[in-house]
Design an enzyme around this catalytic site. Structure first.
Site, mmCIF file in Angstrom:
data_model
loop_
_atom_site.group_PDB
_atom_site.id
_atom_site.type_symbol
_atom_site.label_atom_id
_atom_site.label_comp_id
_atom_site.label_asym_id
_atom_site.label_seq_id
_atom_site.Cartn_x
_atom_site.Cartn_y
_atom_site.Cartn_z
ATOM 1 C CE LYS A 218 -16.984 -47.160 -3.256
ATOM 2 N NZ LYS A 218 -16.110 -45.984 -3.360
ATOM 3 C CE LYS B 269 -28.107 -47.012 -1.861
ATOM 4 N NZ LYS B 269 -28.466 -45.639 -2.279
ATOM 5 C CB SER C 162 -26.306 -40.708 -3.475
ATOM 6 O OG SER C 162 -27.094 -39.828 -2.707
ATOM 7 C CG LEU D 192 -18.170 -64.317 8.076
ATOM 8 C CD1 LEU D 192 -17.323 -65.581 8.215
ATOM 9 C CD2 LEU D 192 -17.726 -63.307 9.118
ATOM 10 C CD GLU E 24 -11.820 -45.079 0.882
ATOM 11 O OE1 GLU E 24 -11.530 -44.223 1.738
ATOM 12 O OE2 GLU E 24 -10.960 -45.757 0.294
ATOM 13 N N GLY F 11 -16.297 -40.483 6.431
ATOM 14 C CA GLY F 11 -16.099 -39.036 6.547
ATOM 15 C C GLY F 11 -14.726 -38.664 7.085
ATOM 16 C CD GLU G 111 -17.484 -35.360 6.911
ATOM 17 O OE1 GLU G 111 -18.437 -36.093 7.203
ATOM 18 O OE2 GLU G 111 -16.750 -35.567 5.939
ATOM 19 C CE LYS H 270 -6.995 -41.127 15.111
ATOM 20 N NZ LYS H 270 -7.005 -39.805 15.727
ATOM 21 C CD GLU I 130 -12.636 -46.941 -2.747
ATOM 22 O OE1 GLU I 130 -12.916 -45.742 -2.596
ATOM 23 O OE2 GLU I 130 -13.470 -47.797 -3.119
#
Ligand code: NAD
Length: 487
Positions: free
Chosen positions: A166, A180, A182, A247, A253, A255, A388, A460, A467
């Site tokens: 990113k 940020k 985790s 907006l 990205e 699971g 998952e 989906k 990326e």
């Protein structure tokens, strides 16, 4: 340089804004998932006021950063790439201790991050060049402009590469960023970003620390123009809802529940080590790891026996233990969830085999360790097959016809990765387009299967956007400004 201390550490990381660290009122201890009695360090917790300051600092930085010529910006960003490369030697160890992976997996994370710099260095200048057309009636100019403040919210499993996927395209195209990390692996990434920020102008890279609340304050901030999020599917939906207030553009990205279809002609003896890597690297905690297997009914027993034979040699232990071939899972929630799935499969009558051995039996209960498990699950609708699992347990479901296998593979809300394993490349290439996924590999899957330039992302519930690629990624960090003069 950070020194490893397996007992207790006084390492403290803070959020930083404009290249200045911000002391916090509270700090969260970060425990080693492979040695729970050991605190690796402490991470500050940002307040909503800190978030506001970080976004405003990034906005202020943007006003001058956007004006640099693209090639000048690229040169400056490449200074940060050198920092990243040099930081692997100490920070990969720290990363192992906070996220639980093996040392070589943490090193792959750094190398993947560096790969993003090298890739975008070669393409961004050309991408940013304006286009001009003129004829007897009109003049047209089309410029690409950075969006402004970008927010990157990342998970704990591969935090370096997931951030660089990113940060690099965002900065090179002229945006500034607030990252940020985790709360489950904030230490190495924050130290790395702090070192990288120090070679760039104030406000270009900023970091806030904390959990979902801090993330939500970022995604709702009106000065933020773009959110790039990697994480769980449900959280991605919340991010998108929150970002809609002003907006903001979003890349999600999320699971995956990646199917791998083994064809009846697959040279399985030869491919098994690669397939096992695609399943169990990072103890299965990779978004595009193989998460369910479809095997021809006639091959099922041989396939199962061969996979079990290979997994017998697995050694599960601390990521810094050189004998370990798999580390623990990262957190208690995940540990409980994966074990629950295994128990549920057993009680549903599935064939469950636990394999491998413990590197350090005395430390086993002091970490979130789970041995690799292989399950023959006849029920394609069972929870283990449909969710998952994000852990070291793999279900195998038999199929009769290839049409049935494709139908089961596509019967999922997810659509991140997928794969076909075959001895006949042409057959593989013909079947690949039938899979509903952002990525389909033939005779490969999981970490190491992608390439820079191959758009990475899902369909989906696995997300929106791509990326690691040229135009699909760079367009997501820029807006068009089209100008026309009528003569
Ligand atoms: P997570 O969704 O719990 O957290 C990811 C990040 O989002 C963290 O920084 C977290 O603090 C933040 N967050 C959580 N809720 C938020 C909210 N409402 N608003 C803003 N920020 C919020 O995910 P995790 O447990 O850290 O990571 C595991 C998940 O990430 C798995 O589902 C995995 O498949 C997915 N993942 C996807 C990819 C991909 O590229 N598709 C890569 C790695 C991991």
């Amino acid at each position: 340089m950070y020194q490893i201390n397996m007992q207790e550490s006084c390492l403290k990381v803070h959020p930083f804004i404009n290249n200045q660290t911000l002391p916090c009122q509270s700090y969260t201890p970060i425990y080693d998932p492979g040695r729970l009695t050991s605190i690796v360090g402490k991470a500050g917790v940002s307040t909503p006021e800190d978030v506001d300051r970080a976004v405003k600092a990034a906005h202020q930085g943007f006003l001058t950063w956007q004006q640099l010529e693209p090639h000048v910006r690229i040169e400056k960003v490449m200074l940060a790439a050198d920092i990243l490369e040099n930081s692997m030697s100490d920070l990969a160890h720290l990363l192992v201790r906070e996220h639980g992976g093996l040392l070589q997996e943490a090193q792959m994370d750094f190398r993947g991050g560096y790969g993003n710099f090298k890739y975008y260095e070669g393409i961004v200048d050309k991408f940013m060049q304006p286009e001009e057309k003129e004829d007897e009636n009109s003049w047209i100019r089309i410029e690409k402009k950075p969006k402004g403040v970008v927010v990157a919210i990342v998970p704990w499993n591969m935090p370096v590469v997931l951030t660089m996927m990113k940060l690099v395209p965002a900065l090179m195209t002229g945006n500034t960023i607030v990252v940020k990390p985790s709360p489950r692996a904030p230490l190495a990434l924050t130290l790395l970003l702090q070192r990288m920020a120090a070679v760039l102008p104030n406000g270009v890279i900023n970091v806030v620390l904390g959990d979902a609340e801090v993330g939500a304050a970022l995604t709702g901030h009106p000065l933020v123009k773009k959110v790039a999020f990697t994480g769980g599917c449900q959280n991605g939906k919340k991010v998108m809802a929150n970002a809609s207030s002003s907006l903001k553009a979003v890349t999600l990205e999320l699971g995956g529940n990646d199917p791998a279809i083994i064809l009846d002609d697959a040279p399985i003896e030869e491919l098994m080590p690669r397939l096992i890597k695609g399943i169990f690297t990072r103890a299965g905690q990779i978004c595009y790891a193989v998460k369910r297997l479809y095997v021809p009914q006639a091959m099922l027993n041989d396939f199962f026996d061969l996979m079990c034979e290979h997994l017998k040699g697995f050694r599960v232990g601390h990521g810094l233990d050189e004998h370990a071939t798999m580390g623990p899972v990262n957190n208690l929630e995940q540990f409980r969830f994966v074990r629950e799935l295994i128990i549920e499969a057993k009680s549903n009558g599935a064939v469950v085999r636990e394999l491998g051995s413990k590197c350090d039996p005395d430390n086993w209960d002091n970490g979130y360790y789970i041995l690799p498990h292989v399950v023959i699950d006849q029920d394609h609708k069972s929870r283990l097959v449909h969710c998952e699992q994000f852990g070291p347990v793999i279900p195998i479901t038999p199929y009769q016809t290839i049409e049935e296998a494709i139908e089961m593979a596509n019967d999922s809300n997810y659509g991140l990765g997928s794969s076909i394993w075959t001895g006949d490349y042409e057959r593989g290439k013909k079947l690949a387009p039938q899979l509903e996924a952002g990525l389909t590999f033939i005779n490969a899957h999981g970490l190491g299967s992608t390439a820079m330039g191959m758009p990475f992302g899902g369909i989906k519930d696995s997300g929106i956007g791509r990326e690691m690629s040229a135009e699909p990624t760079l367009f997501a960090y820029t807006d068009f400004h089209a100008m026309r003069l009528l003569k």
